[in-house]
Design a protein around this motif. Structure first.
Motif, PDB file in Angstrom:
ATOM      1  N   ALA A  91      -1.327  -0.659   0.231  1.00 33.98           N
ATOM      2  CA  ALA A  91      -0.214  -0.235  -0.622  1.00 33.98           C
ATOM      3  C   ALA A  91       0.203   1.206  -0.330  1.00 33.98           C
ATOM      4  N   VAL A  92      -0.764   2.092  -0.177  1.00 36.52           N
ATOM      5  CA  VAL A  92      -0.438   3.496   0.113  1.00 36.52           C
ATOM      6  C   VAL A  92       0.212   3.605   1.498  1.00 36.52           C
ATOM      7  N   SER A  93      -0.289   2.851   2.458  1.00 39.57           N
ATOM      8  CA  SER A  93       0.306   2.875   3.802  1.00 39.57           C
ATOM      9  C   SER A  93       1.752   2.400   3.775  1.00 39.57           C
ATOM     10  N   LEU A  94       2.011   1.325   3.045  1.00 42.03           N
ATOM     11  CA  LEU A  94       3.379   0.821   2.934  1.00 42.03           C
ATOM     12  C   LEU A  94       4.297   1.838   2.257  1.00 42.03           C
ATOM     13  N   ALA A  95       3.798   2.477   1.202  1.00 45.85           N
ATOM     14  CA  ALA A  95       4.608   3.467   0.490  1.00 45.85           C
ATOM     15  C   ALA A  95       4.905   4.674   1.378  1.00 45.85           C
ATOM     16  N   ILE A  96       3.925   5.094   2.152  1.00 50.40           N
ATOM     17  CA  ILE A  96       4.154   6.210   3.084  1.00 50.40           C
ATOM     18  C   ILE A  96       5.197   5.807   4.112  1.00 50.40           C
ATOM     19  N   LEU A  97       5.086   4.593   4.637  1.00 51.83           N
ATOM     20  CA  LEU A  97       6.027   4.108   5.650  1.00 51.83           C
ATOM     21  C   LEU A  97       7.466   4.148   5.138  1.00 51.83           C
ATOM     22  N   GLU A 125      14.279   1.555   5.807  1.00 50.39           N
ATOM     23  CA  GLU A 125      14.897   0.224   5.807  1.00 50.39           C
ATOM     24  C   GLU A 125      13.891  -0.879   5.490  1.00 50.39           C
ATOM     25  N   PHE A 126      12.601  -0.561   5.547  1.00 49.24           N
ATOM     26  CA  PHE A 126      11.578  -1.567   5.257  1.00 49.24           C
ATOM     27  C   PHE A 126      11.197  -1.613   3.776  1.00 49.24           C
ATOM     28  N   LEU A 127      11.865  -0.831   2.933  1.00 49.51           N
ATOM     29  CA  LEU A 127      11.529  -0.808   1.512  1.00 49.51           C
ATOM     30  C   LEU A 127      11.622  -2.192   0.858  1.00 49.51           C
ATOM     31  N   PRO A 128      12.714  -2.943   1.033  1.00 51.51           N
ATOM     32  CA  PRO A 128      12.770  -4.282   0.404  1.00 51.51           C
ATOM     33  C   PRO A 128      11.639  -5.199   0.861  1.00 51.51           C
ATOM     34  N   LEU A 129      11.325  -5.165   2.160  1.00 53.76           N
ATOM     35  CA  LEU A 129      10.244  -6.007   2.682  1.00 53.76           C
ATOM     36  C   LEU A 129       8.900  -5.575   2.110  1.00 53.76           C
ATOM     37  N   SER A 130       8.664  -4.267   2.070  1.00 52.32           N
ATOM     38  CA  SER A 130       7.398  -3.762   1.542  1.00 52.32           C
ATOM     39  C   SER A 130       7.239  -4.102   0.072  1.00 52.32           C
ATOM     40  N   ARG A 131       8.323  -3.990  -0.677  1.00 55.14           N
ATOM     41  CA  ARG A 131       8.259  -4.322  -2.103  1.00 55.14           C
ATOM     42  C   ARG A 131       8.005  -5.818  -2.293  1.00 55.14           C
ATOM     43  N   ALA A 132       8.580  -6.630  -1.418  1.00 57.13           N
ATOM     44  CA  ALA A 132       8.353  -8.076  -1.496  1.00 57.13           C
ATOM     45  C   ALA A 132       6.889  -8.410  -1.217  1.00 57.13           C
ATOM     46  N   ILE A 133       6.302  -7.724  -0.239  1.00 57.20           N
ATOM     47  CA  ILE A 133       4.887  -7.937   0.078  1.00 57.20           C
ATOM     48  C   ILE A 133       4.014  -7.539  -1.107  1.00 57.20           C
ATOM     49  N   LEU A 174       0.789  -4.271  -6.158  1.00 54.85           N
ATOM     50  CA  LEU A 174       2.026  -3.772  -6.759  1.00 54.85           C
ATOM     51  C   LEU A 174       1.862  -2.473  -7.560  1.00 54.85           C
ATOM     52  N   PRO A 175       0.915  -2.374  -8.496  1.00 58.59           N
ATOM     53  CA  PRO A 175       0.799  -1.107  -9.245  1.00 58.59           C
ATOM     54  C   PRO A 175       0.543   0.095  -8.336  1.00 58.59           C
ATOM     55  N   ILE A 176      -0.292  -0.091  -7.325  1.00 61.64           N
ATOM     56  CA  ILE A 176      -0.614   1.033  -6.433  1.00 61.64           C
ATOM     57  C   ILE A 176       0.590   1.384  -5.572  1.00 61.64           C
ATOM     58  N   PHE A 177       1.279   0.370  -5.066  1.00 63.82           N
ATOM     59  CA  PHE A 177       2.463   0.622  -4.230  1.00 63.82           C
ATOM     60  C   PHE A 177       3.539   1.355  -5.027  1.00 63.82           C
ATOM     61  N   GLU A 178       3.874   0.852  -6.207  1.00 64.03           N
ATOM     62  CA  GLU A 178       4.951   1.454  -6.990  1.00 64.03           C
ATOM     63  C   GLU A 178       4.596   2.870  -7.432  1.00 64.03           C
ATOM     64  N   ASN A 179       3.346   3.105  -7.813  1.00 61.62           N
ATOM     65  CA  ASN A 179       2.953   4.460  -8.219  1.00 61.62           C
ATOM     66  C   ASN A 179       2.964   5.424  -7.049  1.00 61.62           C
ATOM     67  N   THR A 180       2.511   4.955  -5.886  1.00 60.00           N
ATOM     68  CA  THR A 180       2.548   5.812  -4.694  1.00 60.00           C
ATOM     69  C   THR A 180       3.985   6.146  -4.324  1.00 60.00           C
ATOM     70  N   LEU A 181       4.844   5.136  -4.401  1.00 64.58           N
ATOM     71  CA  LEU A 181       6.267   5.339  -4.105  1.00 64.58           C
ATOM     72  C   LEU A 181       6.868   6.367  -5.063  1.00 64.58           C
ATOM     73  N   THR A 182       6.541   6.234  -6.338  1.00 62.37           N
ATOM     74  CA  THR A 182       7.033   7.196  -7.330  1.00 62.37           C
ATOM     75  C   THR A 182       6.500   8.591  -7.059  1.00 62.37           C
TER      76      THR A 182
END
Length: 250
Positions: free
Chosen positions: A68-74, A82-90, A127-135
């Motif tokens: 999740a942290v790797s995806l958020a950094i990416l 441009e990979f945000l929608p795909l990462s959020r879907a994952i 999801l919680p880790i990805f969204e918090n990292t993104l924020t």
């Protein structure tokens, strides 16, 4: 010592005694069983089962955090936006399918045991880790970012020395949420032969032994509260160090 802290220390002490010497609570749990039923779960060692439960949760959340942290950094880098929608879907996959459904799909491929449970908890924790990292990475103080660019920091240096340290309290809030959810959800892993506290609860439900259900439920509940409080305290400490406020500090 504050009353709240004193209560938690007392709960931890009781939990340790229950895991190490469960027979000490025999008279208490005997209140919840019929005369012919055993008041203490003896089909397995409670301490070993609890450690196995915690290990499964730790591995699953560790993997969720890395991904999740790797995806958020990416997706917060210019080349990865441009990979945000795909990462959020994952990250949403685990929330789309209930853990029971993931277990049902994973068992035919991975067999019975710990593996299907790890997959379910891993997906559910993304999801919680990805969204918090993104924020955390997208709400950094602009003046700090400008200063880091002004002193000539490279992108990697800004990420590791400025962005991640500042975002850490918010990232930890996501990890805390995923961990507490995983602690409770891991109990269903016993339905596919994973060694979790669910086996104590299931044994109680199948035999009508309320004491077993209480033992498994109390251990999971106390662990969840203690871990939640510990991670919350760490969040507040990190927030004070970085000067960033999180909801835990409100």
């Amino acid at each position: 010592m504050k009353p709240g802290l004193l209560l938690r220390v007392f709960a931890l002490a009781l939990l340790i005694v229950l895991l190490v010497a469960p027979q000490a609570f025999r008279d208490f749990f005997a209140l919840f069983v019929r005369p012919t039923q055993p008041p203490i779960y003896t089909q397995g060692n409670l301490l070993d089962i609890t450690l196995s439960h915690l290990m499964i949760v730790a591995i699953a959340i560790g993997l969720s955090t890395m991904v999740a942290v790797s995806l958020a950094i990416l997706v917060t880098r210019p080349f990865g936006a441009e990979f945000l929608p795909l990462s959020r879907a994952i990250a949403n996959v685990g929330q789309t399918f209930p853990p029971v459904a993931v277990l049902a799909l994973a068992v035919p491929m991975l067999g019975f045991g710990t593996a299907p449970t790890l997959v379910a908890l891993f997906l559910y924790g993304l999801l919680p880790i990805f969204e918090n990292t993104l924020t955390g990475l997208t709400t950094l103080p602009e003046d700090v970012m400008e200063a880091s660019r002004g002193v000539g920091m490279t992108g990697w240096q800004r990420l590791t020395q400025v962005e991640l340290p500042l975002a850490l309290p918010i990232i930890l809030a996501g990890i805390r949420l995923s961990t507490v959810i995983a602690l409770a959800t891991a109990t269903i892993g016993s339905t596919v032969a994973a060694r979790t506290l669910g086996e104590v609860i299931i044994a109680g439900l199948t035999t009508g032994n309320t004491a077993f259900v209480l033992q498994g439920g109390l251990i999971v509940g106390v662990l969840a509260v203690l871990i939640y409080d510990s991670l919350s305290a760490l969040e507040k400490w990190l927030a004070r160090r970085t000067g960033r406020l999180t909801r835990a500090d409100a």
